[in-house]
Design a protein around this motif. Structure first.
Motif, mmCIF file in Angstrom:
data_model
loop_
_atom_site.group_PDB
_atom_site.id
_atom_site.type_symbol
_atom_site.label_atom_id
_atom_site.label_comp_id
_atom_site.label_asym_id
_atom_site.label_seq_id
_atom_site.Cartn_x
_atom_site.Cartn_y
_atom_site.Cartn_z
ATOM 1 N N SER A 345 41.435 112.490 -95.236
ATOM 2 C CA SER A 345 40.541 113.227 -94.342
ATOM 3 C C SER A 345 41.330 113.909 -93.234
ATOM 4 C CB SER A 345 39.515 112.262 -93.729
ATOM 5 O OG SER A 345 38.713 112.931 -92.805
ATOM 6 N N THR A 350 34.826 112.095 -91.238
ATOM 7 C CA THR A 350 33.823 112.509 -92.208
ATOM 8 C C THR A 350 32.945 111.314 -92.621
ATOM 9 O OG1 THR A 350 35.292 114.232 -92.916
ATOM 10 C CG2 THR A 350 33.528 113.656 -94.438
ATOM 11 N N GLU A 487 33.546 129.888 -99.300
ATOM 12 C CA GLU A 487 33.165 129.482 -97.947
ATOM 13 C C GLU A 487 33.471 130.545 -96.894
ATOM 14 O OE1 GLU A 487 34.951 125.855 -96.388
ATOM 15 O OE2 GLU A 487 36.827 126.302 -97.366
HETATM 16 C C1 F6R Z 1 36.966 123.260 -96.797
HETATM 17 C C2 F6R Z 1 36.989 122.142 -95.871
HETATM 18 C C3 F6R Z 1 36.118 120.981 -96.169
HETATM 19 C C4 F6R Z 1 36.783 119.672 -95.715
HETATM 20 C C5 F6R Z 1 35.811 118.503 -95.891
HETATM 21 C C6 F6R Z 1 36.453 117.178 -95.538
HETATM 22 O O1 F6R Z 1 37.835 124.266 -96.402
HETATM 23 O O2 F6R Z 1 37.672 122.164 -94.876
HETATM 24 O O3 F6R Z 1 35.766 120.926 -97.506
HETATM 25 O O4 F6R Z 1 37.937 119.470 -96.468
HETATM 26 O O5 F6R Z 1 34.692 118.714 -95.091
HETATM 27 O O6 F6R Z 1 36.822 117.139 -94.200
HETATM 28 P P1 F6R Z 1 37.871 116.086 -93.680
HETATM 29 O O7 F6R Z 1 39.172 116.384 -94.332
HETATM 30 O O8 F6R Z 1 37.899 116.271 -92.198
HETATM 31 O O9 F6R Z 1 37.366 114.722 -94.091
#
Ligand code: F6R
Length: 608
Positions: A345, A350, A487
């Protein structure tokens, strides 16, 4: 998904609140607001849309006061209108909130039955109403807070201001992060340390279930049962980073160009460049004694994990169980035997990834986390933290965090291979040498392919649908390419394993559907060429992303062929991420979309 901030200051706080919100805008940006308390009165300014609108509003109608709270919103309950923008007021109470109050509907019904009148469609307003009701019954702020929190279900971070408390803000955390910042005669609350970086680097993170009272020079933390607790303060790294675009048009562009440097930092954490070997002591997980590794993440981080799966299975012969976190957490996967779990993450906050982590922890697994924010909840709840040293990623579409995640996963797969005796010294040295060259190659490849991709993107912008194909580690890259394009450019795009083409998606192929094929000249190359033939035979237009060997080996007519140097298989996905990112970036720029803050998205997804 929203950003919250609070300041008990000794100067005018409205500009400071806006400054902090600018640093939190990545969390949500569909409306914003600030409130202050002064002379026994609450006052607020709110505006729909980007923070610039609120800034303008404050210019026209300044807001005085030394104590205040602020919010930048990513709408969950109710449209992003001014009426739904935070702070929400009720009878001398002001509230800003990040997260979701899951039982807001029964609470709202009960409050209405008691005569409450609601002014918004938000779940947040029930918090303001509950607090106000407690105050009306004669409760002091602390008691009202404790009482109100006991009635809330869901995930939330809150900051609360009272009209009769000119020197006090209350905060609470159940799920999404909340940090206390310690200043000189001033105290702060914020969703993260970066928001507070201009004011202080001394931060205390609340733990789940904690709530806090801050005044000018003092803070008191209570746990969910109302017991006073001490939480350690720490010096945050957030302040070390300058959050600006430099001479780039967008944060995303800056972050694409930073990859050489941040990947180099990240790799040096795991690789002994002088010895040409991985740093074995950075393992922290007993890979030698594992039968299986569970992995989970969301979005781009999940695609990094999917590539990691190929590496762990190939170099360490370690079977990997991987799924998107929103499915993983509910699948009831039997987690028995010699297993560890790895979560990936950028934000470390998240919600689904955190819930999956807790599921594994409750089942007794050792937990590892590949995270970019070291002070994040996921990092703090893990046994072993594997940092990505990407620095703050501000562009909502992840770029540098992705390649740093890949760098960590590649190094970990080698470490695991060495621990399990499945990787020869020679192979380790070869792979490490390839990784050592990645930072230089980033710069060289960027300079070589950028102009061609900029031109190509103008053509791509004409299409409504795009298909991405790849095999092996290029398959997750195809998924990432499609995600990136949709996106930020809003062009519909799908990623497929090239071998799946004839199991359905081939029906879509015609001249209106360009197919971007990611195909380095690896052991899958010939098979992918067959798939390209199938596309060409049906009038499809191909954009081939390959290496020098692949370009020389194919005679197929393409719309464009983007050529990278021949790369070792362990670094190919890291460097092939560059054309994938640039295609999305330039297409979006050409189409004039909001590249850094695409519609409907938020950087940190702290709700399910
Ligand atoms: C796409 C993007 C998202 C994140 C996802 C997980 O460009 O940034 O798909 O990868 O929301 O977020 P993290 O890595 O913060 O858990």
């Amino acid at each position: 998904m929203c950003g919250i901030v609070g300041i008990v200051g000794n100067r005018e706080v409205a500009p400071l609140l806006v400054d902090a919100l600018k640093r939190l805008e990545y969390r949500g940006y569909d409306s914003a607001g600030v409130a202050t308390v002064r002379d026994g009165k609450l006052d607020r300014r709110r505006a729909e849309g980007k923070l610039a609108n609120l800034d303008r509003r404050l210019g026209e109608e300044p807001l005085a006061g030394h104590v205040g709270i602020g919010h930048t919103r990513w709408a969950t309950h109710g449209a992003p209108t001014e009426a739904n923008a935070h702070p929400h007021f009720c009878d001398g109470v002001a509230v800003v909130h990040n997260g979701i109050i899951e039982n807001f509907a029964p609470l709202r019904t009960a409050l209405i039955a008691d005569g409450a009148v609601f002014h918004s469609q938000t779940d947040t307003e029930v918090v303001a109403q509950l607090l106000a009701a407690c105050r009306k019954q004669g409760m002091a702020p602390r008691e009202a807070m404790q009482q109100t929190l006991s009635r809330l279900e869901g995930a939330y971070a809150l900051a609360v201001l009272f009209d009769d408390q000119p020197d006090m803000i209350l905060g609470a955390r159940s799920g999404p992060p909340l940090a206390v910042g310690h200043g000189q005669g001033e105290m702060f609350l914020g969703s993260d340390a970066i928001a507070l970086a201009p004011f202080t680097d001394e931060i205390t993170y609340l733990e789940d279930g904690d709530w806090v009272v801050i005044t000018h020079d003092h803070h008191e933390i209570y746990d969910h049962s109302g017991q006073r607790v001490e939480r350690k303060s720490q010096i945050s790294q957030g302040a070390a980073y300058v959050v600006d675009k430099g001479n780039h048009r967008h944060f995303m562009e800056k972050e694409i160009y930073e990859q050489s440097e941040v990947v180099s930092h990240t790799l040096s954490h795991y690789i002994d460049f002088a010895e040409g070997r991985v740093k074995f002591d950075s393992a922290q997980i007993d890979f030698a004694n594992l039968d299986r590794l569970a992995m989970s993440a969301c979005g781009t981080a999940f695609y990094a994990g999917l590539i990691g799966k190929y590496w762990f299975e190939r170099f360490a012969r370690l079977p990997v169980e991987i799924d998107v976190a929103s499915e993983f957490r509910y699948r009831e996967i039997p987690l028995a035997g010699r297993m560890a779990a790895l979560f990936i993450s950028q934000s470390g906050e998240t919600a689904d990834t955190l819930a999956s982590l807790r599921y594994c922890r409750d089942n007794g697994l050792t937990i590892g986390a590949v995270v970019n924010v070291r002070e994040s909840t996921i990092a703090r709840e893990s046994d072993a933290v594997f940092p990505t040293l990407a620095g703050p990623e501000i562009g909502v579409a992840s770029t540098k965090a992705f390649t740093c995640q890949l760098s960590v996963l590649a190094a970990l797969a080698l470490i695991a291979g060495r621990a399990r005796g499945t990787l020869s010294d020679e192979d380790e040295r070869r792979c490490v040498q390839a990784l050592v060259e990645v930072p230089r190659l980033f710069n060289e490849i960027l300079a070589a392919i950028q102009p061609q991709i900029e031109t190509l993107s103008r053509e791509l912008a004409r299409f409504k649908d795009v298909l991405y194909l790849g095999r092996g580690t290029s398959f997750p890259l195809a998924l990432e390419g499609a995600l990136k394009l949709k996106e930020i450019s809003y062009i519909h795009a799908e990623g497929y394993a090239a071998g799946e083409l004839k199991h359905g998606p081939i029906a879509l192929i015609d001249e209106t559907m360009p197919v971007i094929v990611i195909a380095p000249h690896d052991r899958h190359f010939e098979k992918t060429v067959s798939n390209m033939q199938e596309v060409a035979a049906r009038g499809g237009q191909i954009i081939l992303v390959t290496d020098e060997k692949g370009a020389a080996a194919t005679t197929l007519e393409t719309m464009a062929t983007i050529v990278l140097p021949v790369l070792d298989e362990i670094v190919a996905p890291i460097l092939f991420a560059l054309p994938v990112q640039l295609i999305a970036y330039h297409t979006a720029v050409f189409m004039g979309t909001d590249v850094d803050q695409p519609r409907n998205l938020a950087k940190s997804v702290t709700v399910e």
